[in-house]
Design an enzyme around this catalytic site. Structure first.
Site, PDB file in Angstrom:
ATOM      1  N   GLU A 271       0.828  -1.207   0.000  1.00  0.00           N
ATOM      2  CA  GLU A 271       0.000   0.000   0.000  1.00  0.00           C
ATOM      3  C   GLU A 271       0.864   1.259   0.000  1.00  0.00           C
ATOM      4  OE1 GLU A 271      -2.964  -0.366  -0.761  1.00  0.00           O
ATOM      5  OE2 GLU A 271      -3.104  -2.521  -0.344  1.00  0.00           O
ATOM      6  N   HIS A 274       1.603   2.169  -3.527  1.00  0.00           N
ATOM      7  CA  HIS A 274       0.486   2.936  -4.084  1.00  0.00           C
ATOM      8  C   HIS A 274       0.561   4.395  -3.625  1.00  0.00           C
ATOM      9  CE1 HIS A 274      -1.845  -0.129  -6.069  1.00  0.00           C
ATOM     10  NE2 HIS A 274      -1.988  -0.870  -4.985  1.00  0.00           N
ATOM     11  N   GLU A 300      -0.726  -0.604  -9.817  1.00  0.00           N
ATOM     12  CA  GLU A 300      -0.275  -1.875  -9.245  1.00  0.00           C
ATOM     13  C   GLU A 300       1.204  -2.114  -9.506  1.00  0.00           C
ATOM     14  OE1 GLU A 300      -1.503  -4.190  -7.201  1.00  0.00           O
ATOM     15  OE2 GLU A 300      -3.185  -2.830  -6.934  1.00  0.00           O
TER      16      GLU A 300
END
EC number: 3.4.17.19
Length: 504
Positions: A271, A274, A300
């Site tokens: 995460e 991201h 991704e």
């Protein structure tokens, strides 16, 4: 001529003002979504669904207003005269595409769909906890109806195309199937060969690791990688995600298992990858539709790059493993760095996508993509989803699925969104991650060796300058070509896997 230019400038300024209102409403909706997935009381679902639906309807009405349409028409010639890479040209391209797509969808449909998604998501949480697919089945059947109706607002060759286009603009069902077919042809025999190797012992990961200490260590890792807690926070949830409210507020979530150490570590790094993408967007794009990642696949690629290529590398743990041992001396002092490295990179068939190793992970994605197509095509009824899911897992991974919680209920995607376009980005991201990293290695001497010294900023800075800062100014495949000087290819990805997992 000067007056015409001034008119164009005024028109453009007015358009940016109108679209900024849409973006602010969308940002507020994200806050409500984050709260629903973290701290909202269980009884808040109905009210939250209404609130999100209302904001979604208002944003849709503003996006499709006649004034936005008129300004776009008036600025058509202006757009054609602008350099392709300019902010103005990129902004107009993006707004025009969003406007044209939004115009095809009735506002009431948006409101009804968002209300339904909030209810379905809450039912999914209960169904997963109770291992009872039937609790959510009627709602998922309605989700499938919404997904088909959504697709039917657009022209398409395959019913999944409009849904794929929403998350991976430039891809279609046909192009994704071609990429998946090429990858499967290379990957499946390779995975079989690797599985013949001696299986590493990963029992060191499955001891008791107090969650409070896991939280401390996860924060230590991502701070060192460069996550800015002045612009974000780390919380827990049922299914980890990253969410952006603005340039100054990019949040991540994770989850913990007391008896499985790497669940939290790699979910958190994932995460964070991201978040780096969003935090790295040029601040001038904040509050515009150009802010944020350009596609699911490119997004991704960043999470998988940091999670796997960096986070599961030997050099990474040369730096971090002594800290991990000091945090958990009783569990890890007798475990060597090599043993730990082999454990976190163990290749084995696994029921859970988010826990899967790098080699088998894409098989999980391909199964989900195929199930999406079958449901949308009418070949698979929702009531038969658990049985179909289990059959694919037995066929592709040789696994018997013991429960729906470990099967078709494990991912949130279909239960909190639509069916279609939800999963292809994960495998596209894996492929792109190696292509981006290959380009970074060429640009930065001795890149991976810097990790063992705790130097991660050279890679982070390269990604910011060659990818992150552009936000949505360019399509995903355009950004990939600009950064790597290559079109999308599986070659760097397969080269990376073959080097990391040699067949003995």
């Amino acid at each position: 001529m000067r007056k015409l230019k001034m008119n164009r400038a005024n028109q453009f300024a007015k358009l940016t003002e109108l679209i900024s209102e849409v973006e602010n409403i969308n940002g507020a909706t994200c806050v409500l979504y984050w709260d629903q997935n973290t701290y909202m009381p269980a009884q808040g679902v109905a009210g939250r669904g209404r609130q999100i639906a209302t904001l979604g309807k208002i944003a849709h009405e503003k996006m499709t207003s006649s004034e936005v349409g008129r300004l776009l028409d008036d600025l058509t010639q202006y757009e054609e005269e602008l350099p392709y890479s300019s902010f103005e040209s990129s902004f107009l391209r993006c707004v025009r595409r969003n406007y044209n797509r939004s115009l095809k969808i009735p506002g009431q449909f948006i409101s009804d769909m968002l209300t339904h998604q909030s209810v379905c998501y809450d039912a999914w949480i209960k169904a997963k906890e109770e291992n009872n697919f039937k609790l959510v089945q009627p709602l998922l059947e309605k989700t499938l109806e919404y997904s088909k109706k959504y697709a039917d607002f657009f022209e398409y060759k395959h019913i999944a195309d409009p849904l794929i286009e929403d998350s991976d603009f430039g891809f279609t069902t046909e192009t994704v199937q071609k990429i998946f077919s090429d990858l499967r042809q290379e990957l499946v025999p390779f995975v079989k060969g690797v599985l013949l190797n001696k299986t590493p012992d990963d029992s060191c990961l499955r001891k008791n690791y107090p969650i409070s200490l896991q939280e401390q260590f996860s924060k230590k890792i991502i701070e060192k990688l460069g996550y800015d807690f002045n612009r974000g926070r780390l919380d827990t949830t049922h299914h980890p995600f990253m969410i952006t409210f603005s340039h100054g507020d990019v949040r991540i979530t994770t989850r913990y298992q007391e008896n499985f150490l790497t669940e939290s570590i790699f979910s958190t790094i994932h995460e964070t990858g991201h978040a780096f993408y969003e935090m790295g967007c040029d601040v001038s794009l904040d509050g515009t539709p150009l802010f944020g990642g350009t596609s699911s696949g490119v997004h991704e690629s960043q999470s998988r790059l940091w999670e796997n290529i960096v986070g599961r590398s030997y050099a990474f743990w040369e730096y971090f493993y002594p800290f991990l041992q000091s945090e958990f001396p009783e569990q890890l002092n007798s475990v060597s760095l090599k043993e730990f490295y082999l454990a976190i990179n163990k290749v084995s068939a696994n029921l859970i996508r988010t826990d899967a190793d790098e080699l088998t992970y894409n098989l999980h994605v391909m199964i989900r993509f195929q199930l999406e197509l079958e449901m949308l095509e009418g070949k698979l009824k929702v009531k038969d989803l658990p049985e179909a899911w289990n059959a694919y897992y037995l066929k592709d991974l040789g696994l018997k699925v013991p429960s729906d919680s470990l099967g078709c209920l494990q991912d949130t995607h279909w239960y909190g969104s639509l069916i279609g376009g939800q999963f292809q980005g994960y495998t596209l991201g894996n492929i792109m991650s190696a292509q981006f990293y290959e380009a970074a290695e060429k640009a930065i001497p001795n890149l991976s060796s810097q990790f063992k010294e705790g130097h991660f900023s050279p890679l982070k800075n390269w990604l910011e300058q060659n990818l992150h800062k552009y936000g949505k100014k360019f399509k995903g495949l355009e950004v990939l070509k600009r950064a790597t000087q290559k079109d999308l290819t599986i070659e760097p990805y397969m080269n990376y896997l073959r080097k990391k997992f040699p067949i003995k």
